[in-house]
Design a protein around this motif. Structure first.
Motif, PDB file in Angstrom:
ATOM      1  N   GLU A 116       0.826  -1.206   0.000  1.00 32.18           N
ATOM      2  CA  GLU A 116       0.000   0.000   0.000  1.00 32.18           C
ATOM      3  C   GLU A 116       0.862   1.258   0.000  1.00 32.18           C
ATOM      4  O   GLU A 116       0.660   2.177  -0.809  1.00 32.18           O
ATOM      5  CB  GLU A 116      -0.921  -0.013   1.224  1.00 32.18           C
ATOM      6  N   PHE A 117       1.831   1.315   0.880  1.00 34.60           N
ATOM      7  CA  PHE A 117       2.625   2.545   0.995  1.00 34.60           C
ATOM      8  C   PHE A 117       3.803   2.574   0.032  1.00 34.60           C
ATOM      9  O   PHE A 117       4.373   3.644  -0.216  1.00 34.60           O
ATOM     10  CB  PHE A 117       3.045   2.748   2.461  1.00 34.60           C
ATOM     11  N   GLY A 118       4.124   1.421  -0.546  1.00 38.78           N
ATOM     12  CA  GLY A 118       5.138   1.406  -1.590  1.00 38.78           C
ATOM     13  C   GLY A 118       4.700   2.104  -2.862  1.00 38.78           C
ATOM     14  O   GLY A 118       5.526   2.359  -3.740  1.00 38.78           O
ATOM     15  N   GLU A 154     -13.025  -2.325  19.603  1.00 40.71           N
ATOM     16  CA  GLU A 154     -13.052  -3.780  19.492  1.00 40.71           C
ATOM     17  C   GLU A 154     -11.688  -4.372  19.163  1.00 40.71           C
ATOM     18  O   GLU A 154     -11.515  -5.594  19.119  1.00 40.71           O
ATOM     19  CB  GLU A 154     -14.065  -4.197  18.414  1.00 40.71           C
ATOM     20  N   GLY A 155     -10.703  -3.530  18.906  1.00 44.71           N
ATOM     21  CA  GLY A 155      -9.400  -4.009  18.458  1.00 44.71           C
ATOM     22  C   GLY A 155      -8.574  -4.588  19.582  1.00 44.71           C
ATOM     23  O   GLY A 155      -8.540  -4.050  20.690  1.00 44.71           O
ATOM     24  N   SER A 156      -7.880  -5.677  19.317  1.00 36.74           N
ATOM     25  CA  SER A 156      -6.978  -6.276  20.300  1.00 36.74           C
ATOM     26  C   SER A 156      -5.555  -5.758  20.070  1.00 36.74           C
ATOM     27  O   SER A 156      -5.322  -4.854  19.264  1.00 36.74           O
ATOM     28  CB  SER A 156      -7.010  -7.804  20.177  1.00 36.74           C
ATOM     29  N   HIS A 157      -4.615  -6.366  20.753  1.00 37.00           N
ATOM     30  CA  HIS A 157      -3.201  -6.018  20.548  1.00 37.00           C
ATOM     31  C   HIS A 157      -2.792  -6.240  19.094  1.00 37.00           C
ATOM     32  O   HIS A 157      -1.846  -5.613  18.625  1.00 37.00           O
ATOM     33  CB  HIS A 157      -2.343  -6.879  21.475  1.00 37.00           C
ATOM     34  N   TRP A 158      -3.511  -7.112  18.396  1.00 36.86           N
ATOM     35  CA  TRP A 158      -3.141  -7.482  17.029  1.00 36.86           C
ATOM     36  C   TRP A 158      -4.014  -6.764  16.005  1.00 36.86           C
ATOM     37  O   TRP A 158      -4.319  -7.297  14.945  1.00 36.86           O
ATOM     38  CB  TRP A 158      -3.247  -8.999  16.868  1.00 36.86           C
ATOM     39  N   ILE A 159      -4.382  -5.533  16.288  1.00 41.29           N
ATOM     40  CA  ILE A 159      -5.268  -4.756  15.434  1.00 41.29           C
ATOM     41  C   ILE A 159      -4.714  -4.600  14.015  1.00 41.29           C
ATOM     42  O   ILE A 159      -5.474  -4.512  13.046  1.00 41.29           O
ATOM     43  CB  ILE A 159      -5.554  -3.367  16.067  1.00 41.29           C
ATOM     44  N   ILE A 160      -3.409  -4.599  13.862  1.00 42.00           N
ATOM     45  CA  ILE A 160      -2.795  -4.485  12.527  1.00 42.00           C
ATOM     46  C   ILE A 160      -3.257  -5.630  11.636  1.00 42.00           C
ATOM     47  O   ILE A 160      -3.536  -5.437  10.445  1.00 42.00           O
ATOM     48  CB  ILE A 160      -1.261  -4.455  12.635  1.00 42.00           C
ATOM     49  N   HIS A 161      -3.333  -6.827  12.207  1.00 40.82           N
ATOM     50  CA  HIS A 161      -3.759  -8.000  11.448  1.00 40.82           C
ATOM     51  C   HIS A 161      -5.277  -8.076  11.328  1.00 40.82           C
ATOM     52  O   HIS A 161      -5.799  -8.539  10.322  1.00 40.82           O
ATOM     53  CB  HIS A 161      -3.249  -9.269  12.131  1.00 40.82           C
ATOM     54  N   GLU A 162      -5.967  -7.654  12.363  1.00 42.56           N
ATOM     55  CA  GLU A 162      -7.426  -7.767  12.386  1.00 42.56           C
ATOM     56  C   GLU A 162      -8.097  -6.823  11.399  1.00 42.56           C
ATOM     57  O   GLU A 162      -9.084  -7.190  10.758  1.00 42.56           O
ATOM     58  CB  GLU A 162      -7.935  -7.465  13.800  1.00 42.56           C
ATOM     59  N   GLN A 163      -7.573  -5.618  11.284  1.00 47.57           N
ATOM     60  CA  GLN A 163      -8.198  -4.607  10.426  1.00 47.57           C
ATOM     61  C   GLN A 163      -7.124  -3.886   9.592  1.00 47.57           C
ATOM     62  O   GLN A 163      -6.902  -2.688   9.743  1.00 47.57           O
ATOM     63  CB  GLN A 163      -8.975  -3.600  11.273  1.00 47.57           C
ATOM     64  N   PRO A 164      -6.438  -4.609   8.706  1.00 47.45           N
ATOM     65  CA  PRO A 164      -5.322  -3.997   7.972  1.00 47.45           C
ATOM     66  C   PRO A 164      -5.737  -2.818   7.096  1.00 47.45           C
ATOM     67  O   PRO A 164      -5.003  -1.830   7.006  1.00 47.45           O
ATOM     68  CB  PRO A 164      -4.759  -5.149   7.139  1.00 47.45           C
ATOM     69  N   GLU A 165      -6.899  -2.898   6.469  1.00 48.32           N
ATOM     70  CA  GLU A 165      -7.317  -1.787   5.605  1.00 48.32           C
ATOM     71  C   GLU A 165      -7.608  -0.540   6.437  1.00 48.32           C
ATOM     72  O   GLU A 165      -7.273   0.582   6.018  1.00 48.32           O
ATOM     73  CB  GLU A 165      -8.547  -2.197   4.790  1.00 48.32           C
ATOM     74  N   ARG A 166      -8.204  -0.721   7.597  1.00 48.34           N
ATOM     75  CA  ARG A 166      -8.465   0.434   8.464  1.00 48.34           C
ATOM     76  C   ARG A 166      -7.163   1.043   8.956  1.00 48.34           C
ATOM     77  O   ARG A 166      -7.024   2.281   9.005  1.00 48.34           O
ATOM     78  CB  ARG A 166      -9.335   0.005   9.642  1.00 48.34           C
ATOM     79  N   ILE A 167      -6.217   0.194   9.299  1.00 46.51           N
ATOM     80  CA  ILE A 167      -4.909   0.709   9.731  1.00 46.51           C
ATOM     81  C   ILE A 167      -4.269   1.505   8.597  1.00 46.51           C
ATOM     82  O   ILE A 167      -3.722   2.599   8.821  1.00 46.51           O
ATOM     83  CB  ILE A 167      -3.995  -0.453  10.176  1.00 46.51           C
ATOM     84  N   ASN A 168      -4.345   0.987   7.379  1.00 45.70           N
ATOM     85  CA  ASN A 168      -3.786   1.715   6.238  1.00 45.70           C
ATOM     86  C   ASN A 168      -4.467   3.066   6.055  1.00 45.70           C
ATOM     87  O   ASN A 168      -3.814   4.086   5.786  1.00 45.70           O
ATOM     88  CB  ASN A 168      -3.908   0.880   4.969  1.00 45.70           C
ATOM     89  N   GLN A 169      -5.780   3.083   6.185  1.00 42.54           N
ATOM     90  CA  GLN A 169      -6.513   4.343   6.042  1.00 42.54           C
ATOM     91  C   GLN A 169      -6.114   5.354   7.106  1.00 42.54           C
ATOM     92  O   GLN A 169      -5.940   6.549   6.818  1.00 42.54           O
ATOM     93  CB  GLN A 169      -8.016   4.066   6.096  1.00 42.54           C
ATOM     94  N   LEU A 170      -5.954   4.894   8.320  1.00 42.34           N
ATOM     95  CA  LEU A 170      -5.570   5.796   9.408  1.00 42.34           C
ATOM     96  C   LEU A 170      -4.159   6.334   9.203  1.00 42.34           C
ATOM     97  O   LEU A 170      -3.901   7.526   9.411  1.00 42.34           O
ATOM     98  CB  LEU A 170      -5.670   5.076  10.758  1.00 42.34           C
ATOM     99  N   ILE A 171      -3.248   5.463   8.784  1.00 40.15           N
ATOM    100  CA  ILE A 171      -1.886   5.929   8.511  1.00 40.15           C
ATOM    101  C   ILE A 171      -1.914   6.974   7.396  1.00 40.15           C
ATOM    102  O   ILE A 171      -1.284   8.039   7.503  1.00 40.15           O
ATOM    103  CB  ILE A 171      -0.966   4.751   8.143  1.00 40.15           C
ATOM    104  N   ARG A 172      -2.651   6.689   6.334  1.00 33.79           N
ATOM    105  CA  ARG A 172      -2.775   7.642   5.235  1.00 33.79           C
ATOM    106  C   ARG A 172      -3.288   8.993   5.741  1.00 33.79           C
ATOM    107  O   ARG A 172      -2.782  10.050   5.360  1.00 33.79           O
ATOM    108  CB  ARG A 172      -3.747   7.104   4.180  1.00 33.79           C
ATOM    109  N   ARG A 173      -4.311   8.952   6.565  1.00 33.18           N
ATOM    110  CA  ARG A 173      -4.890  10.186   7.075  1.00 33.18           C
ATOM    111  C   ARG A 173      -3.872  10.959   7.904  1.00 33.18           C
ATOM    112  O   ARG A 173      -3.721  12.181   7.756  1.00 33.18           O
ATOM    113  CB  ARG A 173      -6.130   9.885   7.924  1.00 33.18           C
ATOM    114  N   PHE A 174      -3.158  10.247   8.745  1.00 26.78           N
ATOM    115  CA  PHE A 174      -2.149  10.921   9.579  1.00 26.78           C
ATOM    116  C   PHE A 174      -1.068  11.562   8.720  1.00 26.78           C
ATOM    117  O   PHE A 174      -0.564  12.642   9.042  1.00 26.78           O
ATOM    118  CB  PHE A 174      -1.524   9.921  10.536  1.00 26.78           C
ATOM    119  N   LEU A 175      -0.689  10.905   7.629  1.00 20.69           N
ATOM    120  CA  LEU A 175       0.400  11.417   6.799  1.00 20.69           C
ATOM    121  C   LEU A 175       0.016  12.684   6.043  1.00 20.69           C
ATOM    122  O   LEU A 175       0.897  13.436   5.630  1.00 20.69           O
ATOM    123  CB  LEU A 175       0.861  10.336   5.818  1.00 20.69           C
TER     124      LEU A 175
END
Length: 298
Positions: A51-53, A275-296
């Motif tokens: 995604e970020f590449g 609802e996210g656990s410690h492994w939220i990166i794996h549980e909701q990868p698209e949401r994590i990508n969206q949040l990173i994009r927004r922050f950037l």
């Protein structure tokens, strides 16, 4: 545009450490560095690199002690200052003076320290479920609930914990991901499990040595841990734009660890995922990508 991951790349940085890394995108684009935690490796970021590449040079190293990177035998080699130095030198080895840094768990612990010590090298810091070191120290010393939640750290610090972790084809390790007392993790499928087992077969001592080398663990009669530390909170200020993503259903690192974060980070914003656990990166990868994009783009 389809971007592929290039794995099996190595850099011997100027302190002599040989680090393995995977990347996506073209060198010369702005550098975004993804830093994994325990018991993971670069593959933690398999959904982020392509995604970020697309518009960054996205790089995910194996930290020292993990997977294909060097695994020093000396316990003192796993102190945070040495891991920070690895990342500093890797950034320079790749031809950059600074990077955007995204980090989780132990990677976050290292990168909090990097942001404190080397703010000029971090353009933006994105932390996922990893507490600020001073707040974590205070919680381990004073909060009974946090002491109980972190008792696993003292178990990992024991001699031969890596032997127990490897027993029965990594049954305990699978348990870290696959439920931790909750429903089985959908993301930890057979293919993903095979990737992690292949990593863990290369050795677990490096990963548990992060716990053994750290003073941050619940106090015991034999080792007072954070009770021995007399630290000045002013030395832990972060002067880097920081965004925090926190899965609030984290059993080991509860959301109370965010209390007081504004006292240490001037430019901070927190995104909570109930609802996210410690492994939220794996549980909701698209949401994590969206949040990173927004922050950037902020």
């Amino acid at each position: 545009m389809t971007v592929t991951i290039k794995a099996n790349q190595f850099a011997t940085v100027d302190n002599g450490t040989r680090l393995h890394y995977a990347s996506a995108g073209q060198q010369g684009q702005p550098l975004i560095l993804f830093v994994h935690g325990f018991p993971e490796f670069w593959y933690e970021w398999a959904a982020q690199l392509p995604e970020f590449g697309r518009d960054y040079f996205a790089v995910a190293p194996d930290l020292r002690g993990f997977n294909l990177s060097d695994m020093p035998a000396d316990l003192s080699a796993y102190k945070a200052k040495h891991i920070v130095d690895d990342l500093r030198l890797l950034i320079q080895h790749l031809g950059y003076q600074k990077a955007i840094v995204v980090a989780h768990d132990w990677g976050g612990a290292v990168c909090w320290n990097m942001a404190i010590a080397l703010p000029a090298m971090i353009e933006k810091l994105i932390i996922i479920n990893s507490p600020h070191p001073y707040l974590f120290m205070q919680a381990l010393a004073n909060d009974p609930a946090q002491k109980a939640a972190s008792e696993y750290m003292n178990w990992l610090r024991k001699p031969d914990s890596e032997v127990a972790l490897a027993k029965d084809d990594f049954a305990l390790m699978d348990g870290f991901f696959n439920g931790m007392g909750q429903a089985p993790a959908i993301w930890f499928d057979d293919a993903t499990r095979a990737q992690y087992h292949d990593c863990w077969r290369k050795g677990l001592s490096g990963g548990v040595n992060y716990y053994r080398a750290s003073p941050l663990h619940p106090p015991t009669a034999e080792n007072q841990g954070p009770l021995q530390l007399h630290l000045n909170p002013d030395d832990f200020k972060v002067n880097v734009p920081t965004r925090i993503i926190w899965g609030e259903n984290d059993k080991a690192l509860p959301k109370t660890l965010l209390d007081g974060i504004e006292d240490f980070v001037a430019d901070v914003r927190v995104e909570r995922i109930a609802e996210g656990s410690h492994w939220i990166i794996h549980e909701q990868p698209e949401r994590i990508n969206q949040l990173i994009r927004r922050f950037l783009t902020e």
